[in-house]
Enzyme design. Structure first.
Site, PDB file in Angstrom:
ATOM      1  N   GLU A  94       9.553  15.786  16.090  1.00  0.00           N
ATOM      2  CA  GLU A  94      10.003  15.832  14.698  1.00  0.00           C
ATOM      3  C   GLU A  94       9.300  16.946  13.941  1.00  0.00           C
ATOM      4  O   GLU A  94       8.078  17.033  13.926  1.00  0.00           O
ATOM      5  CB  GLU A  94       9.747  14.496  14.002  1.00  0.00           C
ATOM      6  CG  GLU A  94      10.353  14.437  12.607  1.00  0.00           C
ATOM      7  CD  GLU A  94      10.024  13.152  11.872  1.00  0.00           C
ATOM      8  OE1 GLU A  94      10.939  12.529  11.315  1.00  0.00           O
ATOM      9  OE2 GLU A  94       8.841  12.778  11.848  1.00  0.00           O
ATOM     10  N   GLU A 114       9.999   1.253  10.446  1.00  0.00           N
ATOM     11  CA  GLU A 114      10.960   2.354  10.332  1.00  0.00           C
ATOM     12  C   GLU A 114      10.169   3.637  10.496  1.00  0.00           C
ATOM     13  O   GLU A 114       9.366   4.010   9.639  1.00  0.00           O
ATOM     14  CB  GLU A 114      11.675   2.314   8.987  1.00  0.00           C
ATOM     15  CG  GLU A 114      12.945   3.152   8.964  1.00  0.00           C
ATOM     16  CD  GLU A 114      12.769   4.474   8.275  1.00  0.00           C
ATOM     17  OE1 GLU A 114      12.954   5.511   8.960  1.00  0.00           O
ATOM     18  OE2 GLU A 114      12.441   4.505   7.091  1.00  0.00           O
ATOM     19  N   LYS A 148       0.860  -1.179   0.000  1.00  0.00           N
ATOM     20  CA  LYS A 148       0.000   0.000   0.000  1.00  0.00           C
ATOM     21  C   LYS A 148       0.897   1.230   0.000  1.00  0.00           C
ATOM     22  O   LYS A 148       1.462   1.604   1.033  1.00  0.00           O
ATOM     23  CB  LYS A 148      -0.901   0.043   1.240  1.00  0.00           C
ATOM     24  CG  LYS A 148      -1.907   1.204   1.203  1.00  0.00           C
ATOM     25  CD  LYS A 148      -2.476   1.537   2.573  1.00  0.00           C
ATOM     26  CE  LYS A 148      -1.622   2.557   3.292  1.00  0.00           C
ATOM     27  NZ  LYS A 148      -1.635   3.910   2.645  1.00  0.00           N
ATOM     28  N   PRO A 149       1.054   1.891  -1.151  1.00  0.00           N
ATOM     29  CA  PRO A 149       1.789   3.156  -1.136  1.00  0.00           C
ATOM     30  C   PRO A 149       0.963   4.220  -0.420  1.00  0.00           C
ATOM     31  O   PRO A 149      -0.253   4.070  -0.253  1.00  0.00           O
ATOM     32  CB  PRO A 149       1.955   3.479  -2.622  1.00  0.00           C
ATOM     33  CG  PRO A 149       0.808   2.798  -3.290  1.00  0.00           C
ATOM     34  CD  PRO A 149       0.536   1.554  -2.481  1.00  0.00           C
ATOM     35  N   CYS A 166      13.451  11.240   7.205  1.00  0.00           N
ATOM     36  CA  CYS A 166      13.513  10.728   8.576  1.00  0.00           C
ATOM     37  C   CYS A 166      14.908  10.841   9.164  1.00  0.00           C
ATOM     38  O   CYS A 166      15.072  10.847  10.386  1.00  0.00           O
ATOM     39  CB  CYS A 166      13.010   9.291   8.636  1.00  0.00           C
ATOM     40  SG  CYS A 166      13.959   8.152   7.610  1.00  0.00           S
TER      41      CYS A 166
END
Length: 482
Positions: A386, A251, A176-177, A285
């Site tokens: 982040e 990740e 699934k993109p 990331c």
């Protein structure tokens, strides 16, 4: 005006209509222009894709490793042939400058190539038995059907990162993109047909995480889930996968410290700090999320940053001279701006930027000014959370001990950077800096033969290289008596 292409689901080597009539419109983040209309899969569609992959698994897993590798090599040749086309797709759906998109295409090639080259290096062991006439055989075998869930910041490379090792190891694959950037993966699916992939080995289901992603995780056919994305999404996936006791590789978010000591090559460090922060509009990331600079070189370093950030050319990412494009979406742009304004309210000072860009081309897209903040402290929210945007936060430190302490004061542990010429500091850093991937005296950018992994809230497991490839196999132990 760009032609708006209509995409169905890619299942069993063919374009298959979804069972729902809902569709996602994919837009160019630089212009707002519609690029494509993409099917949204239902739970039944996901189940169909997984079942198709399961049916293909028996034949595919029994191929000798070099035959599987040959399929991947043919795919590599086609990616190389279509480099310009694929780079343009990446740029129009993601917004990164075309020069960076070409780098991503090459990285995708390297990731698949490593997997193909090492398909027959997934080696087991023969161990002496515990009785006469016995040997213990430990084999490496594929899991079965692997489900991939990908992020939007590197839409082609992240698919390649999962596809290559999954297929090289003998698994079949359903991905699934991300719903904002599915076009690169769909283009790769088209190339897989031309490369002669057996039907059902590589499947693509498009749509959101709530329906499509969750069903990939909970369906009992799925044996391994490999996901790149946010930490909250990773936690949900891990919780859902726990019901089936499935293996999960995650990740997730990074918050990389960038440490510059007084003996560093300051020019090289400043170049790397800017590259590691503003590449892909900061949407990486492994990006430099917090820059710790020794007080002895702080002023000089700040002046270098001012000059280098001012030289960044923000504009149409398809222009060859553009060095930074837009944020992926208006929501992401607003999130970054809110973080900057909150940092200012907490005492940070805006040296450069600090706002969305407006006027001309900027009004149609999601452009944020390259931003430099000073007077930042380690306790501020912008230092602990982040940003994932073009904001460089500069923090002065007294010495190496303070830099290490501040760098480690984070719930994330993916990547880190350090510039120094002192071998003793490097050795201390290797023991005391709690990050899975550390760049010393260089900018970021992991290698296909390395191992990309983090600690803490940055995820579990890892990708790339031999260690990453090993994640795509299971073990079977046989006590052989003769």
């Amino acid at each position: 005006m760009t032609d708006v292409r209509t995409y169905d689901l890619f299942i069993g080597g063919e374009w298959v209509p979804a069972t729902t009539e809902e569709r996602d419109t994919i837009r160019n983040p630089a212009t707002g222009e519609a690029l494509a209309s993409v099917a949204i899969a239902s739970k039944d569609d996901v189940d169909r894709a997984l079942q198709t992959a399961q049916e293909a698994f028996g034949t595919w897993s029994r191929l000798i490793a070099t035959d599987r590798a040959d399929c991947l090599y043919r795919l590599i040749d086609l990616i190389r042939r279509d480099e310009e086309k694929l780079a343009r797709i990446i740029t129009t759906e993601n917004g990164k400058p075309i020069r960076e998109a070409k780098v991503e295409v090459n990285f995708a090639i390297q990731l698949i190539r490593f997997a193909a080259e090492n398909a027959r290096r997934l080696e087991g062991n023969i161990i002496p038995g515990s009785r006469p006439g016995e040997k213990i055989l430990i084999e490496k075998i594929p899991h079965g059907v692997v489900a991939g869930i990908s992020a939007w910041n590197f839409p082609l490379a992240l698919t390649a990162r999962k596809l290559g090792p999954a297929l090289a190891a003998g698994n079949t694959f359903v991905i699934k993109p991300h719903e904002l950037t599915p076009l690169s993966t769909l283009a790769l699916a088209e190339l897989s047909v031309e490369a002669g992939f057996p039907k059902g080995v590589f499947n693509v289901v498009t749509g959101g995480g709530v329906t499509v992603g969750n069903q990939l995780v909970v369906n009992p056919i799925t044996k391994l889930i490999t996901m790149t994305g946010s930490t909250p999404a990773g936690r949900k996936i891990m919780a859902a996968a726990s019901e089936g006791l499935k293996e999960v590789r995650l990740e997730l978010v990074g918050k990389a410290p960038f440490i510059v000591m007084d003996d560093a090559d300051i020019e090289a460090a400043a170049n790397a700090a800017v590259a590691a922060r503003f590449m892909n509009c900061g949407q990486v990331c492994t990006a430099n999320e917090r820059t710790y600079v020794h007080q002895a070189v702080y002023d000089r370093f700040l002046e270098l940053l001012r000059r280098k950030i001012a030289e960044i050319k923000v504009g149409n990412p398809l222009d060859a001279d553009t060095t930074m494009g837009p944020k992926i979406s208006r929501a992401e742009l607003e999130k970054v701006d809110e973080m900057v304004q909150h940092a200012v309210a907490q005492g940070a000072k805006v040296e450069i930027g600090g706002k969305a860009l407006t006027g001309g081309i900027y009004d149609a897209g999601n452009f944020y000014a390259p931003t430099l903040l000073t007077n930042v402290t380690n306790e501020m929210d912008i230092t602990q959370n982040e940003v994932f945007g073009p904001v460089l936060s500069l923090i002065k430190v007294e010495d190496f001990d303070e830099a290490l302490m501040m760098a480690n004061k984070s719930r994330y542990g993916l990547s880190a950077y350090m510039f120094t010429q002192d071998l003793k500091k490097v050795m201390r850093m290797s023991n005391e800096l709690n990050f899975g991937e550390i760049y010393v005296n260089r900018e970021g950018g992991e290698a296909a033969q390395g191992f990309h992994h983090g600690y803490g809230d940055s995820g579990i497991g890892g990708e790339d290289g031999q260690y990453g490839l090993e994640a795509y196999v299971d073990t079977k132990t046989i006590y052989l008596n003769y």
